[in-house]
Design an enzyme around this catalytic site. Sequence first.
Site, PDB file in Angstrom:
ATOM      1  N   SER A 221      45.380  46.131  34.824  1.00 57.76           N
ATOM      2  CA  SER A 221      45.545  47.100  33.734  1.00 57.76           C
ATOM      3  C   SER A 221      44.790  46.574  32.508  1.00 57.76           C
ATOM      4  O   SER A 221      43.622  46.218  32.627  1.00 57.76           O
ATOM      5  CB  SER A 221      47.034  47.316  33.468  1.00 57.76           C
ATOM      6  OG  SER A 221      47.240  48.374  32.580  1.00 57.76           O
ATOM      7  N   ASP A 430      46.416  56.227  41.112  1.00 54.95           N
ATOM      8  CA  ASP A 430      46.481  55.855  39.684  1.00 54.95           C
ATOM      9  C   ASP A 430      45.866  56.979  38.837  1.00 54.95           C
ATOM     10  O   ASP A 430      44.691  57.304  39.002  1.00 54.95           O
ATOM     11  CB  ASP A 430      45.715  54.539  39.492  1.00 54.95           C
ATOM     12  CG  ASP A 430      45.934  53.905  38.115  1.00 54.95           C
ATOM     13  OD1 ASP A 430      46.242  54.637  37.161  1.00 54.95           O
ATOM     14  OD2 ASP A 430      45.784  52.673  38.015  1.00 54.95           O
ATOM     15  N   HIS A 464      49.601  53.650  38.888  1.00 52.82           N
ATOM     16  CA  HIS A 464      49.127  52.506  38.130  1.00 52.82           C
ATOM     17  C   HIS A 464      50.022  51.276  38.316  1.00 52.82           C
ATOM     18  O   HIS A 464      49.552  50.145  38.300  1.00 52.82           O
ATOM     19  CB  HIS A 464      49.044  52.887  36.647  1.00 52.82           C
ATOM     20  CG  HIS A 464      48.412  51.827  35.803  1.00 52.82           C
ATOM     21  ND1 HIS A 464      47.127  51.386  36.008  1.00 52.82           N
ATOM     22  CD2 HIS A 464      48.888  51.096  34.758  1.00 52.82           C
ATOM     23  CE1 HIS A 464      46.836  50.441  35.125  1.00 52.82           C
ATOM     24  NE2 HIS A 464      47.885  50.243  34.365  1.00 52.82           N
TER      25      HIS A 464
END
Lengths: 483, 483
Positions: A221, A430, A464
């Site tokens: 991330s 995601d 995610h």
Amino acid sequence: MSSLRLISPRISRSICGQTPRLSRSLSAKRPHFPCVEAHAARESRIRAAPRLSASPSTNPEQLSDSGPEPPYARPNPKTYHIYRDSAPLHLTYSPDPLPSFDVAYETWGTLSPSKDNVILLHTGLSASSHAASTPANPAEGWWEKFIGPGKALDTNQFYIICCNVLGGCYGSTGPSSTDPLTEKHYGTNFPVISMFDMVQAQFRLLDHLGVNKLYASVGSSMGAMQSLAAGWLFPERVGKVISISGTARSSPSAVAMRFAQRSVLMADPNWNNGFYYDGLPPHTGMKLARQIATITYRSGPEWDLRFGRRLRPLPESEEPSPDAPRSPALCPDFLIETYLDHQGEQFCLKYDANSLIYISKAMDLFDMTNSALSSLNLRPSTSSSLLTTNTSHSKSHPPPANPPAYLPDLAEGMKPLANIPTLVLGVQSDILFTVEQQREVADALRMAGNDNVSYYELGGVWGHDTFLLDVLNVGGAIRGFLS
Amino acid sequence: MSSLRLISPRISRSICGQTPRLSRSLSAKRPHFPCVEAHAARESRIRAAPRLSASPSTNPEQLSDSGPEPPYARPNPKTYHIYRDSAPLHLTYSPDPLPSFDVAYETWGTLSPSKDNVILLHTGLSASSHAASTPANPAEGWWEKFIGPGKALDTNQFYIICCNVLGGCYGSTGPSSTDPLTEKHYGTNFPVISMFDMVQAQFRLLDHLGVNKLYASVGSSMGAMQSLAAGWLFPERVGKVISISGTARSSPSAVAMRFAQRSVLMADPNWNNGFYYDGLPPHTGMKLARQIATITYRSGPEWDLRFGRRLRPLPESEEPSPDAPRSPALCPDFLIETYLDHQGEQFCLKYDANSLIYISKAMDLFDMTNSALSSLNLRPSTSSSLLTTNTSHSKSHPPPANPPAYLPDLAEGMKPLANIPTLVLGVQSDILFTVEQQREVADALRMAGNDNVSYYELGGVWGHDTFLLDVLNVGGAIRGFLS
């Protein structure tokens, strides 16, 4: 003017014969909204016990057992290390440096005598240095299952360092820190920072520790952004790069989602232009922002499986009579709503609002295209020979079909990473860091001449958050790449 | 403890030789936030001129020319018709009926003597009856380019009726209406309503107009839900159904996005549990909610093309010096941010907050699976023979690959629509009503035995808003299906 026809059996009953019951209760009673009252109730609790901000009334363990949730434990200030640097830190966007700064960090494993086994683990937006439990702090860390003997980051082999990022609120200097010039909290006098600034601060810590070269820079991330930025700033000091569910160029749709969060937060009157440290924190705005964020962290397909259209179980006192359908509520009623509500509630007093604003802005600003980087007065600290790599696409990897127009610009910008073996891993479900962006990172690196790019794409429904949950596949790819 | 190494040329400048300039201005000046001040400024304007709520300070024409935007004009109350029904309206979720109700509507074209050329056009969440300009109100309508002689809804052939939905605020009865029992605004004493209730109210208007059978029921987005609900409630009174970018079963991810909007709106102190009609409207909450909604209406790929990572042009007063990089702002700075900000600002005083809450909740509640419908005491007004259609999958269409588990339940629920020719149209870039949901509607109808399902999928980057913008493809499919 009224038209009274037989439309359905139930309508007809109300027309033919009796006047329907027009209960005064429908209009006379003022409805109440527990989800709105929760904000005032929370504020009262904070007023009564200001230290509640260090001990929220809900915790992750209260979350329903319906699906996997990553741990989110705030670190114990007594158990992380703090590196205090009293020299200024140059910043990407500010003419003035930070006069001094702290970096909070924790470590796992043993530093080898030659200090060549160091992995710098970068965090996502709101995480602390507490990536895994330590003897001093046995609380579960945010990557607990990925760090340890024989795990993805194998502490039998590596010495792992994880820092709270610059701008954060878990020990490193950020907007909640005291400005040495005014001796007050920075608040929004804190300068806008960049991923590169965060990485510079971390490398000052590495300098302090005498670590000249990392075995690997690892992140997911926002951590993936830092991981790439580390390789860019210090190509000769980074052995390998791992970028999981990240990007080299924040997309407008991700900016949009973070903008929506900042907007609701800054509109909370408690935010007070960022100067709330002597008063009440913007807990309502934080809750609302976290609800929005949570939508971007998971996926529709997961919610289909996990919650579907199921409603929250009603307490006995609210149960409807057997012959009436359950009356829907305007407050959370579907399980997906109670899930988001819970995620917001359990987070809203744990993290500093200004840190959220500054760090999410730093994510928006991240852009490794050459045109963006060259406007920033940033340059890699490397010998210039490294930068002569051919920018034509690597022969071993054909150019991608339908590349975005900026891909050559991105490849040009990422040239300093051309000689660093890199793992790029993405997740098809995601919606925040889309799989197209993962391919873009890999494509740009290859186009920049990097012949050592490993690329993986994972399926699954965790979106995610997969990087926090999928030990088998994410962990396996990391372990394979590092060995 | 500080570690001072040569890290980059700029850092080294601040270390070697001079003490860097530590400007007091960094810390002494209180920053200001125009995007936050905008909320207070708007409130002051409303206080000074309460009728501002009927005349917002920004309008759609001020939007940048960077891409297509659908018109959003509020109708002129003097130019729509109002059908007043003084008989009660049974409601899906409330034990008490609405004692009476109004439906605002407009029409285009000429009603045939046999009244067999009527198209009932259903609106999306926030639209009014003003779908196209009329002689009485020449303002552009929300589907201006789709309605007229030779257009998708051809006024040379059809008589088109468009109603403001029950629960709305543009002439039909909704939370902002006066409760006849208390002679005050309903506010949140308004009962929770369903798509079926909206359609029932519209069919009471059709009864009044003497229209026994529709040539077609047409709708997009929430209008598609109503269009399907009309066919379900009145299978013998609906000749054809058009469902564009809709669903027969709201997904948890769409519920999540609408929940986020309701949450920010209801947290606005001005909302006051829904009783704000004698005070200030929750304009800040409305702006924030509309920003979130706008994210769901378009698509990332469109924003990539339209805005990319470009920043707003700076006014001369804010221009940085040539040798310093532009300092990023925490308020809207990227064009995508100013776009969302503008969309929120221009909407926040146009629409009633409670209408948004009630109608978005009605969307969440929409579920045509048999198990959901059978809990509601609703039934189609039809002869039972219609309902004996075989539920095995139609021979002409093989069953879909990987259908959701609830598809047979949905097919069972949609059996009343088995004999109505139906057009289902979806858009691949739609993130709110995904293309999977469009396939699901078509699959369920075919599985219910409907051999007259036309199914189209459009590409393009306009996301959910495609139905408002793509006259060529959406309009073409409609025209072909209706002819």
